[in-house]
Write an enzyme that holds these catalytic residues in place. Structure first.
Site, PDB file in Angstrom:
ATOM      1  CD  GLU A 174      -2.828  -1.352   2.325  1.00 12.52           C
ATOM      2  OE1 GLU A 174      -3.915  -1.931   2.182  1.00 12.52           O
ATOM      3  OE2 GLU A 174      -2.460  -0.861   3.422  1.00 12.52           O
ATOM      4  CD  GLU A 224      -3.766  -6.007   1.815  1.00  9.62           C
ATOM      5  OE1 GLU A 224      -4.591  -5.410   2.546  1.00  9.62           O
ATOM      6  OE2 GLU A 224      -2.548  -5.796   1.864  1.00  9.62           O
TER       7      GLU A 224
END
Length: 459
Positions: free
Chosen positions: A162, A357
């Site tokens: 991320e 995810e």
């Protein structure tokens, strides 16, 4: 029109080292920032997690039974190079070699994340994390070690989990000490730039050392809806999407800062310092874009000032969407927003996407029959997989796979074990390790059916 997903579509799970491994002082591992950073006193710590360091054999058996053909895990930097600047720990290398070999033997393709918010504590204490270009260089060395030791078998790589979060919070870069006389925003965006350069140095190294491997750029994406249909509210939501989500993906794909971000930073005196060679390094672009998706956000009308970072301002304008249900932690479940995000990213960047995810957290306890009936989790994944299929089969999005977060229960990123994402229950609480027994939930059989049918059977 395509009727089914490609036969080589990936299904599986993602985790981080500090949320799974435990064994915090075993195997020659050095001290990580997560070993010393305080956690909420009501929660756990990272010393044991789910003890995957000792129990990954049984976890691989469970993953294979669920139909996994892909598993993304992170390497603990301080297990490979204990202090970040010292010698290689061969015992740590062996641990990951064994894990990789056993995943492949089970028919599960491994993917390595090099940094999932963690690093050797010495690099935080002495250098202030990625605020230092010294740490950028040490990261490149660490990345090259991993590629040399694991690249013969691992063909999917990512540098930073991320990565766009590095432009919204200093904690994930372990660079929380702000130099005297420097504003928080200027420091934040310089650190973010340093992380970009670290990512590109690792991408360059992968091209040299493992030319048949692929590097992705990974962001966390939450699309933004305007609360009202006013032009200003729409503009603010669009700018928020650009700054939070698209900035990093634009750099990953195009090899340079986008013009909207250059203007945003220069107008406020926050443009980071480019050292010699940085512009050339940014040209090392990625092979595909990966992202996490959990929720959408709705924003009230706003604008960006010249004092505070964009992430801080956006957070102040997030409100509850009355049309969506949310988890206990306020994360709004929005499967159609997932389709919207897949379309937005693909149409903007024209590059393959990979969902790395997705999932939802819930509090759960074994019932009197040693079971967990998590129909809410089945519904969440069914809706998201269906909307992903709609994006691929109806909208023409090129998506490589659907990878769930924490498929075997792990502590949350805040070390809250009660926030469970898995299809397998791990028998422990915040303070009581119990027996760490793995217990398949109702969703285990359902996700097995989905994965083994290549997404055809969602009933």
């Amino acid at each position: 029109m395509k009727k089914t997903l490609d036969s080589n579509f990936y299904w599986g799970g993602s985790v981080s080292s500090f949320q799974t491994e435990g064994a915090w002082d075993e195997g020659g591992k050095g001290l990580s920032i997560y070993d010393v950073r305080p956690t909420n006193p009501e929660f756990s710590d990272w010393k044991v997690a789910i003890d995957a360091y000792h129990r990954y054999d049984e976890d691989i058996v469970l993953m294979k039974e669920m139909g996994f053909n892909f598993y993304r895990f992170s390497i603990c930097w301080s297990r490979i190079i204990p202090n970040g600047d010292d010698e290689i720990n061969e015992e740590g290398v062996k641990f990951y070699n064994d894990l990789i070999d056993k995943l492949i033997a089970a028919g599960i393709e491994p993917m390595i994340t090099l940094v999932h918010f963690d690093m050797p504590y010495k690099l935080v204490k002495e250098y202030n994390g990625f605020a230092s270009r010294k740490v950028v260089d040490l990261f490149e060395r660490y990345a090259r070690v991993c590629m040399e030791r694991f690249g013969d078998r691992v063909k999917h790589w990512m540098t930073f989990n991320e990565q766009n979060l590095h432009a919204t919070m200093l904690r994930v870069s372990n660079a929380e000490e702000i130099p005297e006389g420097v504003s928080e925003a200027k420091h934040l965006y310089q650190v973010n730039h340093n992380v970009f350069i670290a990512h590109c140095k690792a991408t360059k190294a992968l091209r040299e050392l493992v030319p048949d491997a692929k590097m992705c750029g990974m962001t966390t994406v939450s699309n933004f809806y305007p609360e009202k249909c006013t032009p200003q509210n729409n503009l603010f939501a669009k700018q928020a999407y650009n700054y939070i989500n698209a900035f990093h993906s634009d750099v990953f794909v195009n090899g340079e800062y986008p013009s909207y971000m250059v203007s945003y930073l220069e107008n406020r005196g926050w443009m980071p310092k480019f050292e010699e060679g940085d512009a050339e390094l940014l040209k090392y672009t990625v092979d595909y874009l990966a992202f996490s998706y959990y929720r959408s956000n709705t924003l009230t009308e706003g604008s960006f000032d010249n004092e505070r970072p964009y992430g801080e301002i956006i957070n102040e304008h997030v409100i509850k969407n009355p049309y969506l249900d949310a988890t206990e932690w306020g994360w709004e479940k929005d499967a159609i927003g997932f389709r919207w995000t897949l379309n937005e990213m693909y149409q903007r960047h024209h590059m393959p996407l990979f969902v790395l995810e997705n999932g939802m957290g819930a509090r759960e306890e074994l019932d009197e029959n040693d079971e967990i009936h998590d129909d809410y989790r089945i519904e969440y994944h069914r809706n998201h997989i269906q909307e992903m299929k709609n994006a691929i089969l109806e909208d023409g999005v090129d998506c490589m796979g659907y990878i769930t977060w924490g498929p075997i229960d792990i502590p949350s990123s805040g070390c809250e074990i009660a926030k469970r994402y898995g299809f397998v229950y791990v028998n422990r609480t915040e303070k009581d390790l119990k027996d760490l027994r793995r217990v398949p939930k109702k969703s285990f059989k359902w996700i097995k059916k989905v994965f083994e049918s290549n997404g055809e059977d969602l009933v």
